[in-house]
Write a protein that holds these residues in place. Structure first.
Motif, PDB file in Angstrom:
ATOM      1  N   ARG A 253       0.784  -1.200  -0.045  1.00  0.00           N
ATOM      2  CA  ARG A 253       0.052  -0.079   0.066  1.00  0.00           C
ATOM      3  C   ARG A 253       0.936   1.279   0.016  1.00  0.00           C
ATOM      4  O   ARG A 253       0.364   2.209  -0.608  1.00  0.00           O
ATOM      5  CB  ARG A 253      -1.098   0.153   1.179  1.00  0.00           C
ATOM      6  N   SER A 254       1.866   1.214   0.708  1.00  0.00           N
ATOM      7  CA  SER A 254       2.707   2.239   0.993  1.00  0.00           C
ATOM      8  C   SER A 254       3.333   2.749  -0.504  1.00  0.00           C
ATOM      9  O   SER A 254       3.821   3.900  -0.744  1.00  0.00           O
ATOM     10  CB  SER A 254       3.824   2.495   1.869  1.00  0.00           C
ATOM     11  N   ALA A 255       3.538   1.684  -1.257  1.00  0.00           N
ATOM     12  CA  ALA A 255       4.203   1.655  -2.763  1.00  0.00           C
ATOM     13  C   ALA A 255       3.253   2.160  -3.786  1.00  0.00           C
ATOM     14  O   ALA A 255       3.601   2.072  -5.006  1.00  0.00           O
ATOM     15  CB  ALA A 255       5.022   0.361  -3.083  1.00  0.00           C
ATOM     16  N   ASN A 256       2.050   2.338  -3.258  1.00  0.00           N
ATOM     17  CA  ASN A 256       0.986   2.733  -4.136  1.00  0.00           C
ATOM     18  C   ASN A 256       0.557   1.645  -5.196  1.00  0.00           C
ATOM     19  O   ASN A 256      -0.045   2.053  -6.465  1.00  0.00           O
ATOM     20  CB  ASN A 256       1.129   4.111  -4.822  1.00  0.00           C
ATOM     21  N   VAL A 257       0.534   0.459  -4.698  1.00  0.00           N
ATOM     22  CA  VAL A 257       0.076  -0.715  -5.516  1.00  0.00           C
ATOM     23  C   VAL A 257      -1.342  -0.528  -5.868  1.00  0.00           C
ATOM     24  O   VAL A 257      -2.095  -0.575  -4.711  1.00  0.00           O
ATOM     25  CB  VAL A 257       0.659  -1.983  -4.994  1.00  0.00           C
TER      26      VAL A 257
END
Ligand SMILES: *[C@@H]1O[C@H](CO)[C@@H](O)[C@H](O)[C@H]1NC(C)=O
Length: 363
Positions: free
Chosen positions: A112-116
């Motif tokens: 989520r932090s990598a905006n997947v």
């Protein structure tokens, strides 16, 4: 002719008396040739052992040399892939035991932090996973959903006890029933470092990353099943379940060996950055260094920063135990994975900073 005992430097030593006509140098020569012969003998035995082992491995472990025609499905999509809408893509992991709840939460939070951009779906076994563990993975945005246990083939004969639940992973192929066109599977011992959205638009039905030979042989053609990019299909799942009993591979190797047999010649091999197995670093620190900046997903194979003993994993680990596991992992393998354990540690801290309140309410 008797052995002669002599007191030398305050110690008793033993010196055999010389046989008639045998010189001290002859005696030495004989012992040297004896050493030499044993060495040659030992080398011979080692060579025979190595050759037998190589033949055995080749015969038993290669899905191509002993190819079985298991999988009739096409290699690519039959049309150019559209950009699949976000709600038809899924990141998927698995939760079969409370001991992995925090690890699954960390990998989900890192993605989520990598905006997947995808749904985050985690199949779980109802009789093995507590409400507490489900609450933890929900706290970072996973949607848990129950799946049936898939029994290992041959009634589990010869399988390692810790692999008894591994075949349940195959359930992810049924995600088409939940409206998913394209999925990326991540094992609980992986960590997302960068966005990997491009995998969702792969034109291939199945893609994975080549593995490292745990027996020290280096890089190999078989893929590692810790990260899979695939098109879910209930038809494929149904077919796999039928082929489980006929696929030939060592029973102790579980679902990864089965998948290697099943997708033998049809798997798209992805670059190492999609499943950066710590084993690569052990094999080639230079290669590892080359890949670091582009790594999407790291796979904690050689050390697991979130757990001390992989066999004792049926309760949610308290924070102190995770701290302890992280500290100990830094020291493992001569400290080779200090930096990578640090990545996991940072991801864990970041998750607790963002979602710690929600996670602590689950405990
Ligand atoms: C993810 O998206 C947010 C909001 O658009 C942005 O602030 C952040 O920098 C992005 N993170 C990454 C790793 O691209």
């Amino acid at each position: 002719m008797y052995p002669l005992f002599e007191r030398v430097h305050d110690r008793w030593t033993y010196e055999p008396l010389q046989e008639l006509g045998q010189t001290p140098s002859g005696c030495r020569k004989w012992s040297q040739s004896w050493v030499w012969r044993s060495l040659v003998g030992a080398l011979g035995v080692a060579a025979v052992f190595a050759i037998t082992r190589a033949i055995y491995h080749k015969r038993r472990y290669s899905p191509l040399d002993q190819y079985q025609d298991l999988n009739q499905f096409p290699v690519t999509l039959d049309h150019a892939p559209d950009h699949s809408p976000v709600d038809r893509r899924a990141v998927v992991s698995s939760l079969y035991s409370d001991g992995f709840a925090i690890a699954v939460a960390v990998v989900g939070h890192s993605a989520r932090s990598a905006n997947v951009s995808a749904r985050f779906l985690v199949p779980y076994l109802e009789n093995k996973v507590s409400e507490k563990a489900l609450c933890i993975v929900r706290a970072v945005g996973w949607e848990p959903y129950p799946v049936p246990w898939i029994p290992p083939p041959h009634d589990g004969n010869g399988i390692h006890l810790r692999f008894m639940d591994q075949y349940t992973k195959l359930n992810v192929w049924a995600l088409d029933k939940m409206g998913i066109d394209s999925a990326v599977y991540l094992d609980a011992d992986t960590l997302v470092r960068r966005n990997f959205d491009e995998l969702f638009d792969s034109p291939f039905n199945f893609a994975a990353v080549p593995d490292v030979d745990v027996h020290g042989g280096g890089f190999i053609l078989s893929f590692n099943a810790g990260v899979l990019a695939f098109r879910p299909s209930s038809a494929v799942l149904k077919d796999m379940l039928q082929k489980l009993e006929v696929a030939e591979y060592p029973p102790e190797e579980a679902e990864q060996a089965f998948l290697n047999r099943y997708f033998a010649g049809t798997c798209m091999r992805l670059p190492f950055i999609y499943n950066a197995n710590l084993g690569y670093k052990g094999r080639s620190p230079r290669l590892w260094k080359r890949l670091i900046d582009e790594m999407r997903i790291v796979h904690y194979t050689a050390v697991k920063p979130f757990i001390q003993d992989i066999h004792v994993t049926d309760t949610v680990l308290p924070a102190e135990e995770i701290e302890d596991a992280m500290e100990k992992s830094v020291l493992k393998k001569g400290g080779l994975y200090r930096e990578e354990v640090g990545w996991w540690k940072d991801a864990y801290r970041k998750m607790m900073l963002d979602r710690g309140d929600a996670i602590n309410q689950c405990l």
